[in-house]
Design a protein around this motif. Sequence first.
Motif, PDB file in Angstrom:
ATOM      1  N   LEU A 108      -2.443  -8.313   2.549  1.00  0.00           N
ATOM      2  CA  LEU A 108      -1.615  -8.918   3.590  1.00  0.00           C
ATOM      3  C   LEU A 108      -0.140  -8.829   3.229  1.00  0.00           C
ATOM      4  CD1 LEU A 108      -1.174 -10.635   6.140  1.00  0.00           C
ATOM      5  CD2 LEU A 108      -1.461 -12.663   4.720  1.00  0.00           C
ATOM      6  N   PHE A 109       0.199  -9.211   2.008  1.00  0.00           N
ATOM      7  CA  PHE A 109       1.602  -9.211   1.600  1.00  0.00           C
ATOM      8  C   PHE A 109       2.186  -7.791   1.613  1.00  0.00           C
ATOM      9  CE2 PHE A 109       0.051 -13.096  -0.775  1.00  0.00           C
ATOM     10  CZ  PHE A 109       0.620 -13.990   0.124  1.00  0.00           C
ATOM     11  N   THR A 110       1.375  -6.801   1.210  1.00  0.00           N
ATOM     12  CA  THR A 110       1.850  -5.413   1.215  1.00  0.00           C
ATOM     13  C   THR A 110       2.042  -4.918   2.649  1.00  0.00           C
ATOM     14  OG1 THR A 110       0.670  -5.003  -0.852  1.00  0.00           O
ATOM     15  CG2 THR A 110       1.410  -3.068   0.369  1.00  0.00           C
ATOM     16  N   ALA A 111       1.138  -5.306   3.550  1.00  0.00           N
ATOM     17  CA  ALA A 111       1.260  -4.919   4.960  1.00  0.00           C
ATOM     18  C   ALA A 111       2.556  -5.448   5.566  1.00  0.00           C
ATOM     19  CB  ALA A 111       0.064  -5.444   5.750  1.00  0.00           C
ATOM     20  N   ILE A 112       3.028  -6.592   5.061  1.00  0.00           N
ATOM     21  CA  ILE A 112       4.275  -7.185   5.563  1.00  0.00           C
ATOM     22  C   ILE A 112       5.495  -6.618   4.842  1.00  0.00           C
ATOM     23  CG2 ILE A 112       5.590  -9.342   5.764  1.00  0.00           C
ATOM     24  CD1 ILE A 112       2.820 -10.774   5.962  1.00  0.00           C
ATOM     25  N   PHE A 113       5.427  -6.573   3.493  1.00  0.00           N
ATOM     26  CA  PHE A 113       6.596  -6.199   2.695  1.00  0.00           C
ATOM     27  C   PHE A 113       6.904  -4.700   2.706  1.00  0.00           C
ATOM     28  CE2 PHE A 113       5.474 -10.074  -0.114  1.00  0.00           C
ATOM     29  CZ  PHE A 113       6.201 -10.913   0.722  1.00  0.00           C
ATOM     30  N   GLU A 114       5.862  -3.848   2.661  1.00  0.00           N
ATOM     31  CA  GLU A 114       6.097  -2.401   2.531  1.00  0.00           C
ATOM     32  C   GLU A 114       6.931  -1.835   3.685  1.00  0.00           C
ATOM     33  OE1 GLU A 114       3.756   1.674   1.227  1.00  0.00           O
ATOM     34  OE2 GLU A 114       2.637   0.160   2.320  1.00  0.00           O
ATOM     35  N   PRO A 115       6.604  -2.156   4.954  1.00  0.00           N
ATOM     36  CA  PRO A 115       7.444  -1.631   6.040  1.00  0.00           C
ATOM     37  C   PRO A 115       8.885  -2.148   5.974  1.00  0.00           C
ATOM     38  CG  PRO A 115       5.339  -2.415   6.884  1.00  0.00           C
ATOM     39  CD  PRO A 115       5.445  -2.894   5.471  1.00  0.00           C
ATOM     40  N   LEU A 116       9.057  -3.393   5.532  1.00  0.00           N
ATOM     41  CA  LEU A 116      10.407  -3.965   5.441  1.00  0.00           C
ATOM     42  C   LEU A 116      11.215  -3.291   4.339  1.00  0.00           C
ATOM     43  CD1 LEU A 116       9.547  -7.775   5.819  1.00  0.00           C
ATOM     44  CD2 LEU A 116      10.539  -6.265   7.550  1.00  0.00           C
ATOM     45  N   ILE A 117      10.591  -3.091   3.167  1.00  0.00           N
ATOM     46  CA  ILE A 117      11.301  -2.490   2.031  1.00  0.00           C
ATOM     47  C   ILE A 117      11.534  -0.996   2.252  1.00  0.00           C
ATOM     48  CG2 ILE A 117      11.120  -1.938  -0.436  1.00  0.00           C
ATOM     49  CD1 ILE A 117       9.627  -4.619  -0.776  1.00  0.00           C
ATOM     50  N   ASN A 118      10.513  -0.299   2.757  1.00  0.00           N
ATOM     51  CA  ASN A 118      10.626   1.155   2.959  1.00  0.00           C
ATOM     52  C   ASN A 118      11.123   1.539   4.341  1.00  0.00           C
ATOM     53  OD1 ASN A 118       9.679   1.637   0.367  1.00  0.00           O
ATOM     54  ND2 ASN A 118       7.548   1.768   1.010  1.00  0.00           N
ATOM     55  N   LEU A 163       4.847  -6.882  -4.522  1.00  0.00           N
ATOM     56  CA  LEU A 163       6.241  -6.438  -4.634  1.00  0.00           C
ATOM     57  C   LEU A 163       6.414  -5.327  -5.671  1.00  0.00           C
ATOM     58  CD1 LEU A 163       8.116  -9.858  -4.373  1.00  0.00           C
ATOM     59  CD2 LEU A 163       8.155  -7.994  -2.699  1.00  0.00           C
ATOM     60  N   PHE A 164       5.823  -5.510  -6.875  1.00  0.00           N
ATOM     61  CA  PHE A 164       6.050  -4.467  -7.882  1.00  0.00           C
ATOM     62  C   PHE A 164       5.259  -3.199  -7.571  1.00  0.00           C
ATOM     63  CE2 PHE A 164       2.612  -6.525 -10.562  1.00  0.00           C
ATOM     64  CZ  PHE A 164       1.823  -5.400 -10.789  1.00  0.00           C
ATOM     65  N   SER A 165       4.172  -3.302  -6.813  1.00  0.00           N
ATOM     66  CA  SER A 165       3.438  -2.106  -6.390  1.00  0.00           C
ATOM     67  C   SER A 165       4.277  -1.265  -5.422  1.00  0.00           C
ATOM     68  CB  SER A 165       2.116  -2.491  -5.715  1.00  0.00           C
ATOM     69  OG  SER A 165       1.234  -3.061  -6.646  1.00  0.00           O
ATOM     70  N   ILE A 166       4.946  -1.941  -4.499  1.00  0.00           N
ATOM     71  CA  ILE A 166       5.802  -1.239  -3.531  1.00  0.00           C
ATOM     72  C   ILE A 166       6.988  -0.592  -4.250  1.00  0.00           C
ATOM     73  CG2 ILE A 166       7.310  -1.530  -1.520  1.00  0.00           C
ATOM     74  CD1 ILE A 166       5.431  -3.947  -0.763  1.00  0.00           C
ATOM     75  N   LEU A 238      -0.817   8.229  -3.046  1.00  0.00           N
ATOM     76  CA  LEU A 238      -1.395   7.139  -2.263  1.00  0.00           C
ATOM     77  C   LEU A 238      -0.320   6.119  -1.908  1.00  0.00           C
ATOM     78  CD1 LEU A 238      -4.648   6.516  -4.359  1.00  0.00           C
ATOM     79  CD2 LEU A 238      -4.363   8.033  -2.398  1.00  0.00           C
ATOM     80  N   SER A 239      -0.370   5.601  -0.683  1.00  0.00           N
ATOM     81  CA  SER A 239       0.608   4.599  -0.254  1.00  0.00           C
ATOM     82  C   SER A 239       0.356   3.284  -0.987  1.00  0.00           C
ATOM     83  CB  SER A 239       0.500   4.356   1.259  1.00  0.00           C
ATOM     84  OG  SER A 239      -0.720   3.691   1.564  1.00  0.00           O
ATOM     85  N   ALA A 240       1.388   2.437  -1.017  1.00  0.00           N
ATOM     86  CA  ALA A 240       1.253   1.137  -1.680  1.00  0.00           C
ATOM     87  C   ALA A 240       0.169   0.310  -1.002  1.00  0.00           C
ATOM     88  CB  ALA A 240       2.590   0.389  -1.652  1.00  0.00           C
ATOM     89  N   PHE A 241       0.053   0.421   0.345  1.00  0.00           N
ATOM     90  CA  PHE A 241      -0.972  -0.350   1.049  1.00  0.00           C
ATOM     91  C   PHE A 241      -2.369   0.119   0.671  1.00  0.00           C
ATOM     92  CE2 PHE A 241      -3.889  -1.277   4.510  1.00  0.00           C
ATOM     93  CZ  PHE A 241      -3.659  -2.633   4.698  1.00  0.00           C
ATOM     94  N   ARG A 242      -2.570   1.443   0.597  1.00  0.00           N
ATOM     95  CA  ARG A 242      -3.891   1.956   0.240  1.00  0.00           C
ATOM     96  C   ARG A 242      -4.269   1.550  -1.189  1.00  0.00           C
ATOM     97  NH1 ARG A 242      -6.175   7.909   1.877  1.00  0.00           N
ATOM     98  NH2 ARG A 242      -8.382   7.422   1.554  1.00  0.00           N
ATOM     99  N   VAL A 243      -3.290   1.590  -2.076  1.00  0.00           N
ATOM    100  CA  VAL A 243      -3.530   1.144  -3.453  1.00  0.00           C
ATOM    101  C   VAL A 243      -3.900  -0.335  -3.460  1.00  0.00           C
ATOM    102  CG1 VAL A 243      -2.449   0.712  -5.696  1.00  0.00           C
ATOM    103  CG2 VAL A 243      -2.065   2.896  -4.531  1.00  0.00           C
ATOM    104  N   ALA A 244      -3.161  -1.143  -2.669  1.00  0.00           N
ATOM    105  CA  ALA A 244      -3.441  -2.576  -2.593  1.00  0.00           C
ATOM    106  C   ALA A 244      -4.845  -2.831  -2.050  1.00  0.00           C
ATOM    107  CB  ALA A 244      -2.405  -3.270  -1.710  1.00  0.00           C
ATOM    108  N   LEU A 245      -5.235  -2.038  -1.045  1.00  0.00           N
ATOM    109  CA  LEU A 245      -6.555  -2.204  -0.434  1.00  0.00           C
ATOM    110  C   LEU A 245      -7.671  -1.940  -1.440  1.00  0.00           C
ATOM    111  CD1 LEU A 245      -7.543  -2.771   2.566  1.00  0.00           C
ATOM    112  CD2 LEU A 245      -8.169  -0.366   2.592  1.00  0.00           C
TER     113      LEU A 245
END
Length: 300
Positions: A108-118, A163-166, A238-245
């Motif tokens: 969930l956090f990656t789905a929110i943060f990744e688009p904002l950061i990238n 955060l550190f994954s992104i 692999l995207s940060a979201f896919r790694v998180a998943l």
Amino acid sequence: MSQTARESLNKNLIILHLTVFVWGFTGILGALITISAVQLVWFRVLIASLSLFLYFQFNKTDFKVDRKSLLKMAATGAIVGAHWVLFFAAIKLSTVAVTLVCLSSITLFTAIFEPLINKKRISKLEILAGVLIITGIILIFKFETQYTKGIITGLASAVCASLFSIINSRLVKKTEAPVIAFYELSGAFVWISIYLFITSGYTRAMLLKPADIGYLLLLGTICTSLAYVAGVSVMRELSAFRVALITNLEPVYGIIMSFIFFGDINKMTLGFWGGALLILSTIFLYPLAQTQISKRKSRA
């Protein structure tokens, strides 16, 4: 996608799954080691940093980076250190199983943060997956009230991990994974050392029992330096979201192991298992839903 690209993708997925399995074992080690969470992580990152330094020396690897990159990775190390301190604190406040399920909120956090950061468009499917996961966590909250502090600490750990994954998914495009791991883990060691100094944390409580030494060596080498390098390296493709998943499979491995070692499953209520089932179902069904959406788009 070409055959070569597909093979490379599958190779990275296999590496990531093996890495996540190793990470699943860290919760067991954290529960077995008797020192506090902060002291535990201090030893962990010290051992991991030293093992990577010896690896560089043995292979005669040039790990020099420019000052800007050094500062960026050292700062990221603070987030890495915070993640692990919160993770092990959550285990000591609740159970391995509860902590690992809370860690599933990384999605969930990656789905929110990744688009904002990238600066990317937010994916509705990723947000839906994240909402289902957080619903599962709410279910656990409702029925496992005796672990409220542990759950909150586990969720804070998940925010740091996201955060550190992104950040690493961006860094690995320019810097080799072992180098990133070395400077981030060294950075974590420096920040935690400063924290222990300020809080007078260097006490007799840091004296290790023989069993703790063995567990920490395993945690610092196999479960940290090796696994961290592997986890960062796959982010080239692999995207940060896919790694998180995929990282969310860690609770599956961790819960199975916690049952084998501690019998944690006997302590869990039906509410816990309802929430856990919702979370894990989302993890497994997301790739199928993503594939179906891609097929429909290609037909349009």
